[in-house]
Design a protein around this motif. Structure first.
Motif, mmCIF file in Angstrom:
data_model
loop_
_atom_site.group_PDB
_atom_site.id
_atom_site.type_symbol
_atom_site.label_atom_id
_atom_site.label_comp_id
_atom_site.label_asym_id
_atom_site.label_seq_id
_atom_site.Cartn_x
_atom_site.Cartn_y
_atom_site.Cartn_z
ATOM 1 N N THR A 116 -39.531 40.025 -80.885
ATOM 2 C CA THR A 116 -39.539 39.356 -81.901
ATOM 3 C C THR A 116 -38.822 37.822 -81.654
ATOM 4 O O THR A 116 -39.316 36.806 -82.047
ATOM 5 N N ARG A 117 -37.812 37.785 -80.578
ATOM 6 C CA ARG A 117 -37.198 36.472 -80.116
ATOM 7 C C ARG A 117 -38.557 35.538 -79.672
ATOM 8 O O ARG A 117 -38.768 34.598 -79.880
ATOM 9 N N ALA A 118 -39.333 36.288 -78.856
ATOM 10 C CA ALA A 118 -40.389 35.556 -78.248
ATOM 11 C C ALA A 118 -41.272 34.972 -79.043
ATOM 12 O O ALA A 118 -41.804 33.869 -79.142
ATOM 13 N N ILE A 119 -41.540 35.711 -79.966
ATOM 14 C CA ILE A 119 -42.755 35.384 -81.134
ATOM 15 C C ILE A 119 -42.001 34.299 -82.037
ATOM 16 O O ILE A 119 -42.650 33.199 -82.370
ATOM 17 N N MET A 120 -40.656 34.433 -82.272
ATOM 18 C CA MET A 120 -40.186 33.297 -83.071
ATOM 19 C C MET A 120 -39.910 32.080 -82.196
ATOM 20 O O MET A 120 -40.107 30.825 -83.130
ATOM 21 N N HIS A 121 -39.938 32.094 -80.922
ATOM 22 C CA HIS A 121 -40.074 30.878 -80.302
ATOM 23 C C HIS A 121 -41.544 30.267 -79.914
ATOM 24 O O HIS A 121 -41.370 29.182 -80.082
ATOM 25 N N ARG A 122 -42.319 31.233 -79.999
ATOM 26 C CA ARG A 122 -43.902 30.629 -79.936
ATOM 27 C C ARG A 122 -44.319 30.152 -81.306
ATOM 28 O O ARG A 122 -44.823 29.142 -81.268
ATOM 29 N N HIS A 123 -43.335 30.148 -82.355
ATOM 30 C CA HIS A 123 -43.572 29.865 -83.672
ATOM 31 C C HIS A 123 -42.405 29.404 -84.290
ATOM 32 O O HIS A 123 -41.870 30.319 -85.310
ATOM 33 N N PRO A 124 -42.038 28.236 -84.068
ATOM 34 C CA PRO A 124 -40.709 27.804 -84.282
ATOM 35 C C PRO A 124 -40.541 27.694 -86.037
ATOM 36 O O PRO A 124 -39.328 27.776 -86.579
ATOM 37 N N TRP A 125 -41.396 27.629 -86.867
ATOM 38 C CA TRP A 125 -41.513 27.404 -88.169
ATOM 39 C C TRP A 125 -41.269 28.853 -88.929
ATOM 40 O O TRP A 125 -40.954 28.829 -90.177
ATOM 41 N N LEU A 126 -41.287 29.939 -88.128
ATOM 42 C CA LEU A 126 -41.425 31.143 -88.619
ATOM 43 C C LEU A 126 -40.217 31.605 -89.697
ATOM 44 O O LEU A 126 -40.283 32.324 -90.696
ATOM 45 N N HIS A 127 -39.010 31.329 -88.943
ATOM 46 C CA HIS A 127 -37.796 31.642 -89.869
ATOM 47 C C HIS A 127 -37.428 31.043 -90.982
ATOM 48 O O HIS A 127 -37.086 31.706 -91.910
ATOM 49 N N ARG A 128 -38.545 29.965 -91.342
ATOM 50 C CA ARG A 128 -38.183 29.147 -92.588
ATOM 51 C C ARG A 128 -39.119 29.927 -93.874
ATOM 52 O O ARG A 128 -38.679 29.461 -94.792
ATOM 53 N N VAL A 129 -40.221 30.843 -93.298
ATOM 54 C CA VAL A 129 -40.850 31.258 -94.441
ATOM 55 C C VAL A 129 -40.740 32.810 -94.450
ATOM 56 O O VAL A 129 -41.275 33.506 -95.333
ATOM 57 N N MET A 130 -40.215 33.356 -93.416
ATOM 58 C CA MET A 130 -39.895 34.857 -93.436
ATOM 59 C C MET A 130 -38.953 35.318 -94.447
ATOM 60 O O MET A 130 -38.084 34.774 -94.790
ATOM 61 N N THR A 131 -39.453 36.509 -95.229
ATOM 62 C CA THR A 131 -38.634 37.063 -96.280
ATOM 63 C C THR A 131 -39.015 38.509 -96.398
ATOM 64 O O THR A 131 -40.110 39.168 -95.777
#
Length: 235
Positions: free
Chosen positions: A105-120
């Motif tokens: 999960t950490r690696a995916i979020m670093h590959r896609h730095p925008w992910l935390h802004r749209v995840m719900t």
């Protein structure tokens, strides 16, 4: 509001394209991949129906036949990158399996730095999200806890990873924004903190820092410890 459905809709329950006519030119996966490419290259604010349509080489209005709302587009994007998980069979070591998944999960979020802004949590019904949740419940089978508690464990691990990664992003953004090095800032802040602790007003903090390591710990070590402590709370 005009243009919105009167009742909630789930993008996955819709056919790939509504109405009659020729076979659709694009799959939802094509649209999601194009949107992810844009977000990876330019940030999530750059993702619009117009730009995704241009990336695919179609008209903007045509895209609405496949994805009726921008929120649906975000859901497709989240599920698209959720497909990057490698989810092997459970080993029987539920802590180890969940920790390995948290690292992904950490690696995916670093590959896609925008992910935390749209995840719900509303986006937990896509095919890749369901695959992920099913795998996690498989990893947690050896844990003697009710199913609801196991889902709570998955949620708390994900929340811990997200908070950790968002802080990593914030620290990296700050480092890029200032003209000094991290070592210089650490030294200045350490000196100021030392002067405050020397006043005697913060005896507990003084005792803490008297035994704490001077150098900051490796982020990977901190990450492993944070997730492991969450897991320890479940058994």
């Amino acid at each position: 509001m005009a243009g919105r459905a009167a009742v909630p809709e789930v993008i996955w329950a819709r056919p790939e394209r509504t109405g009659r006519g020729p076979r659709p030119a694009y799959r939802r996966a094509d649209i999601a991949a194009a949107a992810v490419r844009l977000a990876d290259a330019h940030g999530v604010d750059a993702v619009s129906m117009r730009r995704v349509a241009a990336e695919l080489g179609c008209g903007t209005m045509s895209l609405y036949n496949y994805v009726p709302r921008k929120e649906d587009l975000y859901e497709l994007m989240v599920d698209e990158v959720s497909g990057e998980y490698e989810l092997p069979e459970p080993t029987g070591d539920w802590r180890g399996d969940m920790l390995a998944t948290a690292r992904q999960t950490r690696a995916i979020m670093h590959r896609h730095p925008w992910l935390h802004r749209v995840m719900t949590t509303l986006y937990a019904t896509g095919p890749n999200a369901l695959r992920y949740l099913e795998a996690c419940l498989g990893y947690l089978e050896p844990l003697d806890a009710p199913p609801g508690t196991k889902m709570e464990c998955v949620g708390m691990v994900n929340g811990t990873v997200m908070i950790f990664v968002v802080n990593e992003f914030a620290m990296a953004d700050r480092a890029r924004a200032v003209p000094w090095t991290a070592e210089q800032e650490t030294a200045v802040r350490g000196a100021y903190l030392g002067s405050q602790l020397a006043t005697g007003r913060y005896p507990r903090l003084a005792a803490l820092y008297a035994t704490a390591p001077e150098a900051p710990e490796d982020p990977d070590v901190l990450f492993e410890r944070a997730v492991s402590r969450v897991l320890d709370g479940f058994g």
